[in-house]
Write a protein that holds these residues in place. Structure first.
Motif, PDB file in Angstrom:
ATOM      1  N   VAL A  19      32.333 -40.839  16.920  1.00  0.00           N
ATOM      2  CA  VAL A  19      33.547 -41.552  16.525  1.00  0.00           C
ATOM      3  C   VAL A  19      34.743 -40.658  16.810  1.00  0.00           C
ATOM      4  N   PHE A  20      35.765 -41.228  17.437  1.00  0.00           N
ATOM      5  CA  PHE A  20      36.998 -40.512  17.724  1.00  0.00           C
ATOM      6  C   PHE A  20      38.068 -40.990  16.747  1.00  0.00           C
ATOM      7  N   GLU A  21      38.882 -40.100  16.301  1.00  0.00           N
ATOM      8  CA  GLU A  21      39.986 -40.469  15.417  1.00  0.00           C
ATOM      9  C   GLU A  21      41.095 -41.083  16.268  1.00  0.00           C
ATOM     10  N   GLY A  22      41.428 -42.331  16.010  1.00  0.00           N
ATOM     11  CA  GLY A  22      42.516 -42.994  16.721  1.00  0.00           C
ATOM     12  C   GLY A  22      42.118 -43.571  18.064  1.00  0.00           C
ATOM     13  N   GLY A  23      41.773 -42.732  19.026  1.00  0.00           N
ATOM     14  CA  GLY A  23      41.382 -43.150  20.358  1.00  0.00           C
ATOM     15  C   GLY A  23      42.591 -43.582  21.180  1.00  0.00           C
ATOM     16  N   PRO A  24      42.497 -43.847  22.430  1.00  0.00           N
ATOM     17  CA  PRO A  24      41.284 -43.722  23.212  1.00  0.00           C
ATOM     18  C   PRO A  24      40.936 -42.265  23.480  1.00  0.00           C
ATOM     19  N   PRO A  25      39.720 -41.962  23.821  1.00  0.00           N
ATOM     20  CA  PRO A  25      38.623 -42.910  23.981  1.00  0.00           C
ATOM     21  C   PRO A  25      38.160 -43.443  22.630  1.00  0.00           C
ATOM     22  N   PHE A  26      37.449 -44.552  22.692  1.00  0.00           N
ATOM     23  CA  PHE A  26      36.885 -45.165  21.495  1.00  0.00           C
ATOM     24  C   PHE A  26      35.381 -44.946  21.531  1.00  0.00           C
ATOM     25  N   GLY A  27      34.809 -44.691  20.418  1.00  0.00           N
ATOM     26  CA  GLY A  27      33.378 -44.454  20.365  1.00  0.00           C
ATOM     27  C   GLY A  27      32.735 -45.287  19.289  1.00  0.00           C
ATOM     28  N   GLY A  28      31.556 -44.882  18.901  1.00  0.00           N
ATOM     29  CA  GLY A  28      30.813 -45.566  17.862  1.00  0.00           C
ATOM     30  C   GLY A  28      29.507 -44.848  17.623  1.00  0.00           C
ATOM     31  N   THR A  29      28.711 -45.426  16.770  1.00  0.00           N
ATOM     32  CA  THR A  29      27.397 -44.863  16.484  1.00  0.00           C
ATOM     33  C   THR A  29      26.327 -45.802  17.012  1.00  0.00           C
ATOM     34  N   LEU A  30      25.125 -45.318  17.072  1.00  0.00           N
ATOM     35  CA  LEU A  30      24.001 -46.137  17.524  1.00  0.00           C
ATOM     36  C   LEU A  30      23.888 -47.398  16.670  1.00  0.00           C
ATOM     37  N   ASN A  31      24.045 -47.265  15.363  1.00  0.00           N
ATOM     38  CA  ASN A  31      23.991 -48.435  14.477  1.00  0.00           C
ATOM     39  C   ASN A  31      25.134 -49.407  14.740  1.00  0.00           C
ATOM     40  N   ASP A  32      26.325 -48.894  15.035  1.00  0.00           N
ATOM     41  CA  ASP A  32      27.457 -49.760  15.384  1.00  0.00           C
ATOM     42  C   ASP A  32      27.115 -50.605  16.606  1.00  0.00           C
ATOM     43  N   TYR A  33      26.562 -49.968  17.620  1.00  0.00           N
ATOM     44  CA  TYR A  33      26.236 -50.671  18.862  1.00  0.00           C
ATOM     45  C   TYR A  33      25.121 -51.689  18.647  1.00  0.00           C
ATOM     46  N   LEU A  34      24.124 -51.332  17.858  1.00  0.00           N
ATOM     47  CA  LEU A  34      23.060 -52.297  17.557  1.00  0.00           C
ATOM     48  C   LEU A  34      23.644 -53.543  16.908  1.00  0.00           C
ATOM     49  N   ASP A  35      24.518 -53.344  15.939  1.00  0.00           N
ATOM     50  CA  ASP A  35      25.151 -54.477  15.254  1.00  0.00           C
ATOM     51  C   ASP A  35      25.996 -55.317  16.213  1.00  0.00           C
ATOM     52  N   LEU A  36      26.704 -54.671  17.129  1.00  0.00           N
ATOM     53  CA  LEU A  36      27.568 -55.389  18.059  1.00  0.00           C
ATOM     54  C   LEU A  36      26.795 -56.219  19.087  1.00  0.00           C
ATOM     55  N   PHE A  37      25.694 -55.688  19.568  1.00  0.00           N
ATOM     56  CA  PHE A  37      24.995 -56.312  20.691  1.00  0.00           C
ATOM     57  C   PHE A  37      23.823 -57.206  20.315  1.00  0.00           C
ATOM     58  N   LYS A  38      23.218 -57.016  19.150  1.00  0.00           N
ATOM     59  CA  LYS A  38      21.947 -57.685  18.854  1.00  0.00           C
ATOM     60  C   LYS A  38      22.037 -59.210  18.818  1.00  0.00           C
ATOM     61  N   GLU A  39      23.179 -59.762  18.499  1.00  0.00           N
ATOM     62  CA  GLU A  39      23.300 -61.217  18.419  1.00  0.00           C
ATOM     63  C   GLU A  39      23.245 -61.880  19.795  1.00  0.00           C
ATOM     64  N   HIS A  40      23.804 -61.231  20.802  1.00  0.00           N
ATOM     65  CA  HIS A  40      23.934 -61.854  22.118  1.00  0.00           C
ATOM     66  C   HIS A  40      23.075 -61.240  23.217  1.00  0.00           C
ATOM     67  N   PHE A  41      22.422 -60.124  22.913  1.00  0.00           N
ATOM     68  CA  PHE A  41      21.641 -59.435  23.943  1.00  0.00           C
ATOM     69  C   PHE A  41      20.279 -59.010  23.414  1.00  0.00           C
TER      70      PHE A  41
END
Length: 70
Positions: A19-41
């Motif tokens: 995770v980056f403070e403010g960004g860019p770049p923007f980041g996330g965690t593995l759990n964040d990505y799982l939550d974002l993608f699991k519904e559509h992929f």
């Protein structure tokens, strides 16, 4: 991305695993990505990169996703 991909389309890439403070770049965690993608992929691969450059070692995730059809 889901709308842009053709049926059975795939999305592959490298995301930051931090995770980056403010960004860019923007980041996330593995759990964040799982939550974002699991519904559509279907998540075929989502794991830490084994071949990151030394300054980014342990801070990147490789993803390989397949578009879900509704």
């Amino acid at each position: 991305m889901h709308r842009l991909l053709k049926s059975e389309g795939e999305l592959a890439g490298v995301l930051f695993n931090r995770v980056f403070e403010g960004g860019p770049p923007f980041g996330g965690t593995l759990n964040d990505y799982l939550d974002l993608f699991k519904e559509h992929f279907i998540i075929e691969t989502m794991e830490p990169c084994y071949n990151s450059i030394p300054p980014r070692a342990g801070q990147e995730v490789f993803i390989q996703l397949k578009k879900k059809m509704f």
